[in-house]
Design an enzyme around this catalytic site. Structure first.
Site, PDB file in Angstrom:
ATOM      1  CG  ASP A   3      -2.103  -0.962   1.006  1.00 30.44           C
ATOM      2  OD1 ASP A   3      -2.694  -0.948  -0.088  1.00 30.44           O
ATOM      3  OD2 ASP A   3      -2.407  -1.729   1.932  1.00 30.44           O
TER       4      ASP A   3
ATOM      5  CG  ASP B 145      -7.256  -3.734  -2.518  1.00 34.05           C
ATOM      6  OD1 ASP B 145      -7.658  -4.808  -3.001  1.00 34.05           O
ATOM      7  OD2 ASP B 145      -7.743  -3.225  -1.499  1.00 34.05           O
TER       8      ASP B 145
ATOM      9  CB  THR C  24     -13.908 -12.747  -3.280  1.00 29.34           C
ATOM     10  OG1 THR C  24     -13.733 -13.029  -4.673  1.00 29.34           O
ATOM     11  CG2 THR C  24     -14.417 -11.323  -3.143  1.00 29.34           C
TER      12      THR C  24
ATOM     13  NE  ARG D 290     -12.505  -0.550  -0.898  1.00 31.97           N
ATOM     14  CZ  ARG D 290     -13.215  -1.084   0.091  1.00 31.97           C
ATOM     15  NH1 ARG D 290     -14.506  -0.850   0.190  1.00 31.97           N
ATOM     16  NH2 ARG D 290     -12.641  -1.849   1.001  1.00 31.97           N
TER      17      ARG D 290
ATOM     18  CD1 TRP E 275      -9.567  -2.296  -4.812  1.00 32.01           C
ATOM     19  CD2 TRP E 275      -9.283  -0.119  -5.231  1.00 32.01           C
ATOM     20  NE1 TRP E 275      -9.637  -1.624  -3.620  1.00 32.01           N
ATOM     21  CE2 TRP E 275      -9.461  -0.276  -3.842  1.00 32.01           C
ATOM     22  CE3 TRP E 275      -9.083   1.168  -5.737  1.00 32.01           C
ATOM     23  CZ2 TRP E 275      -9.444   0.788  -2.940  1.00 32.01           C
ATOM     24  CZ3 TRP E 275      -9.080   2.238  -4.837  1.00 32.01           C
ATOM     25  CH2 TRP E 275      -9.257   2.045  -3.463  1.00 32.01           C
TER      26      TRP E 275
END
Length: 414
Positions: A124, A187, A247, A259, A263
């Site tokens: 991240d 993500d 998932t 979401r 992404w």
């Protein structure tokens, strides 16, 4: 006649009321974007948040306001959401030119400096460092920011596994992730932007190659035949072989987590921008179209498209904000003019709905938006106000403002 005049007056008054602040993106009969009123609201909400932030301690970065609370939950610089608040402040500075926001954006960005001086805690770093220092560098050209960004890109690159071809997302045990095998989550597509940026601003060409590899391997392994996405793929860390797809934050392994799909839309749009690879543009449209085709009439997704509790399932405003921002950019790339127009119109309608009384936080709390869902399987941040929803919301509004003024998505507002 008197009764007729009375009825006409009532209709006129009702029409005026409907063109209130709640429909900021659209004025009566003109489809005019009311930027001044809109950004005044965002400034007012952010000013309220600033006043509420503690002036001491290590956990001073707003993350979420849980339903019924009214108060922000704060985190430290190592939380994956730490870059969104300073990024939001940089966007406010860009939108308004107010030096107050520049000062606050710099202050909160600098809290994240240690991320560029320590081993990678997870993938991240893009969300954390690029959204904060990246926006800061784009707007100011501060060489300190550039150095932090380049160091952070090199740190993120340490998580790249050449045997798999992707970046390791969670370098630690997470349930159902087969640790110590190699996991990659959707993500992570957003974090590639930091690598692309660094490769063009003094970093190694290898950073670009890693980002492209990650996008290509993810495109091959993390989507079903209908172009809906899995949240996570687990690979054998030694052979690169795909072990399984799950998932983690969605309803089920075979469901489309809203979401996660957003992404993918955002990530492949960005990858096309950075590479001009037509495969990425084609794929961005495919993952977009399946998302759009499954949306409810108001264009704000339920947290997972396959939750059996629909229409009583929670919505996810954050997914809508991410998608709206991505669609605005995607609309500038698509050669088919009718399809480009459709993407642009859908984005504007999403923003109009998010800007309605049903989604604006207003006096409920000092966030921008209500009704986002973070991690429903963990019962975490369900129907909450979440900082990344606000970040992509203001990003989308800025992008729309630029497009309406004839500028490019990545230009700096003057």
């Amino acid at each position: 006649m008197d009764k007729l005049l009375l009825m006409m007056n009532l209709i006129i008054k009702k029409g005026i009321m409907l063109c209130s602040f709640a429909l900021m993106l659209q004025s009566c009969g003109s489809n005019k974007f009311l930027t001044d009123k809109h950004f005044a609201y965002l400034e007012a909400q952010s000013s309220r948040t600033l006043k509420a932030i503690p002036d001491y301690g290590d956990t001073v970065i707003p993350r979420n306001v849980n339903k019924g609370s009214g108060k922000w939950h704060y985190v430290g610089y190592q939380d994956w959401t730490s870059g969104f608040w300073p990024g939001e402040l940089w966007y406010l500075y860009e939108a308004t030119g107010n030096q107050k926001w520049k000062t606050e954006a710099d202050k909160f960005s600098r809290l994240l400096t240690p991320l560029s001086q320590m081993p990678a805690i997870d993938h991240d770093l893009g969300f954390m460092v690029y959204n904060s220092f990246g926006n800061g560098y784009r707007l100011t050209g501060n060489p300190d920011y550039k150095e932090i960004l380049l160091r952070s890109a090199d740190t993120l690159a340490t998580l790249f596994n050449p045997k798999v071809g992707t970046i390791l997302s969670w370098p630690r045990p997470v349930p159902n992730m087969e640790w110590p095998q190699h996991n990659t989550i959707m993500d992570n597509m957003i974090n590639l932007e930091l690598l692309f940026w660094a490769s063009k601003n003094g970093g190694s060409q290898k950073l670009y190659d890693m980002a492209v590899s990650h996008a290509e391997v993810t495109m091959k392994n993390q989507f079903r035949p209908d172009y809906t996405s899995y949240h996570v793929v687990i690979y054998d860390k030694e052979t690169g072989k795909k072990i399984k797809a799950v998932t983690h934050q969605g309803y089920a392994d075979n469901s489309m987590w809203a979401r996660g799909q957003s992404w993918a839309i955002y990530g492949y749009t960005m990858c096309y921008r950075e590479t001009k690879n037509p495969e990425f543009l084609d794929f961005a449209q495919k993952v977009t179209d399946v998302y759009l085709n499954k949306l409810p009439a108001d264009l704000i997704p339920f947290w997972d498209f396959n939750d059996p509790d629909i229409p009583n399932a929670p919505r996810d405003a954050s997914a809508a904000a991410v998608t709206a921002s991505a669609l605005l950019e995607l609309s500038t790339f698509v050669p088919d003019k009718s399809k480009a127009k459709e993407y642009r119109q859908k984005a504007e309608k999403m923003l109009a709905e998010l800007s309605s009384d049903g989604y604006l936080s207003k006096n409920t709390n000092s966030a921008f938006l209500l009704h986002s869902t973070g991690h429903k399987p963990n019962n975490s941040e369900v129907d909450a106000s979440i900082i990344y929803a606000d970040y992509y919301y203001i990003e989308a509004l800025l992008r729309l403002k630029k497009l309406k003024e004839g500028q490019t998505i990545l230009s700096v507002l003057k």
